[in-house]
Scaffold this motif. Structure first.
Motif, mmCIF file in Angstrom:
data_model
loop_
_atom_site.group_PDB
_atom_site.id
_atom_site.type_symbol
_atom_site.label_atom_id
_atom_site.label_comp_id
_atom_site.label_asym_id
_atom_site.label_seq_id
_atom_site.Cartn_x
_atom_site.Cartn_y
_atom_site.Cartn_z
ATOM 1 N N GLY A 86 0.817 -1.215 0.000
ATOM 2 C CA GLY A 86 0.000 0.000 0.000
ATOM 3 C C GLY A 86 0.844 1.255 0.000
ATOM 4 O O GLY A 86 0.542 2.214 -0.730
ATOM 5 N N SER A 87 1.914 1.268 0.800
ATOM 6 C CA SER A 87 2.764 2.463 0.831
ATOM 7 C C SER A 87 3.499 2.652 -0.493
ATOM 8 O O SER A 87 3.688 3.779 -0.946
ATOM 9 N N ILE A 88 3.891 1.553 -1.138
ATOM 10 C CA ILE A 88 4.517 1.652 -2.456
ATOM 11 C C ILE A 88 3.512 2.198 -3.473
ATOM 12 O O ILE A 88 3.837 3.065 -4.292
ATOM 13 N N ALA A 89 2.274 1.711 -3.418
ATOM 14 C CA ALA A 89 1.239 2.183 -4.345
ATOM 15 C C ALA A 89 0.978 3.669 -4.162
ATOM 16 O O ALA A 89 0.823 4.413 -5.144
ATOM 17 N N SER A 145 8.864 6.074 -8.514
ATOM 18 C CA SER A 145 8.884 4.879 -9.358
ATOM 19 C C SER A 145 8.965 3.643 -8.476
ATOM 20 O O SER A 145 9.426 3.701 -7.348
ATOM 21 N N GLY A 146 8.495 2.507 -8.984
ATOM 22 C CA GLY A 146 8.539 1.254 -8.242
ATOM 23 C C GLY A 146 7.463 0.309 -8.703
ATOM 24 O O GLY A 146 6.687 0.616 -9.613
ATOM 25 N N ASP A 147 7.400 -0.862 -8.071
ATOM 26 C CA ASP A 147 6.402 -1.876 -8.382
ATOM 27 C C ASP A 147 5.500 -2.076 -7.175
ATOM 28 O O ASP A 147 5.969 -2.450 -6.105
ATOM 29 N N ALA A 148 4.196 -1.853 -7.332
ATOM 30 C CA ALA A 148 3.243 -1.995 -6.234
ATOM 31 C C ALA A 148 2.657 -3.405 -6.237
ATOM 32 O O ALA A 148 1.482 -3.608 -6.467
ATOM 33 N N ASP A 149 3.507 -4.379 -6.007
ATOM 34 C CA ASP A 149 3.053 -5.763 -5.890
ATOM 35 C C ASP A 149 3.937 -6.456 -4.858
ATOM 36 O O ASP A 149 4.764 -5.812 -4.214
ATOM 37 N N ARG A 180 9.933 5.186 4.345
ATOM 38 C CA ARG A 180 9.312 5.632 3.112
ATOM 39 C C ARG A 180 9.846 4.792 1.972
ATOM 40 O O ARG A 180 11.048 4.613 1.844
ATOM 41 N N PRO A 181 8.980 4.272 1.109
ATOM 42 C CA PRO A 181 9.465 3.521 -0.050
ATOM 43 C C PRO A 181 10.227 4.414 -1.010
ATOM 44 O O PRO A 181 9.970 5.606 -1.105
ATOM 45 N N VAL A 182 11.159 3.847 -1.712
ATOM 46 C CA VAL A 182 11.979 4.605 -2.662
ATOM 47 C C VAL A 182 11.459 4.410 -4.054
ATOM 48 O O VAL A 182 11.055 3.404 -4.463
#
Length: 74
Positions: free
Chosen positions: A36-39, A47-51, A72-74
């Motif tokens: 959820g935090s990545i999304a 940028s990143g993958d929300a899975d 915090r996600p990068v």
């Protein structure tokens, strides 16, 4: 000779089984929070993958920060 039903009932009543199941639920919940935090960060422009792969990559990159509230996600 034990039947499958009997073994399942014994395992269900086991305190060790319950602890392992609870730990599994906690881990699953943490992975969903990370996803959820990545999304949210992707929606905000990062940028990143929300899975699950993205969540596991986030944990691999920052294992000590994965469970803190300030990560915090990068």
């Amino acid at each position: 000779m034990s039947t499958v039903k009997h073994v399942a009932r014994v395992a269900k009543g086991s305190s060790a089984f319950r602890r392992i199941a609870r730990a599994g639920f906690v881990v699953l919940g943490l992975i969903h929070v990370i996803i959820g935090s990545i999304a949210i960060s992707i929606a905000a422009g990062a940028s990143g993958d929300a899975d699950q792969d993205g969540a596991m990559e986030q944990i691999r990159q920052n294992p000590e920060d994965c469970c803190s509230s300030s990560s915090r996600p990068v």
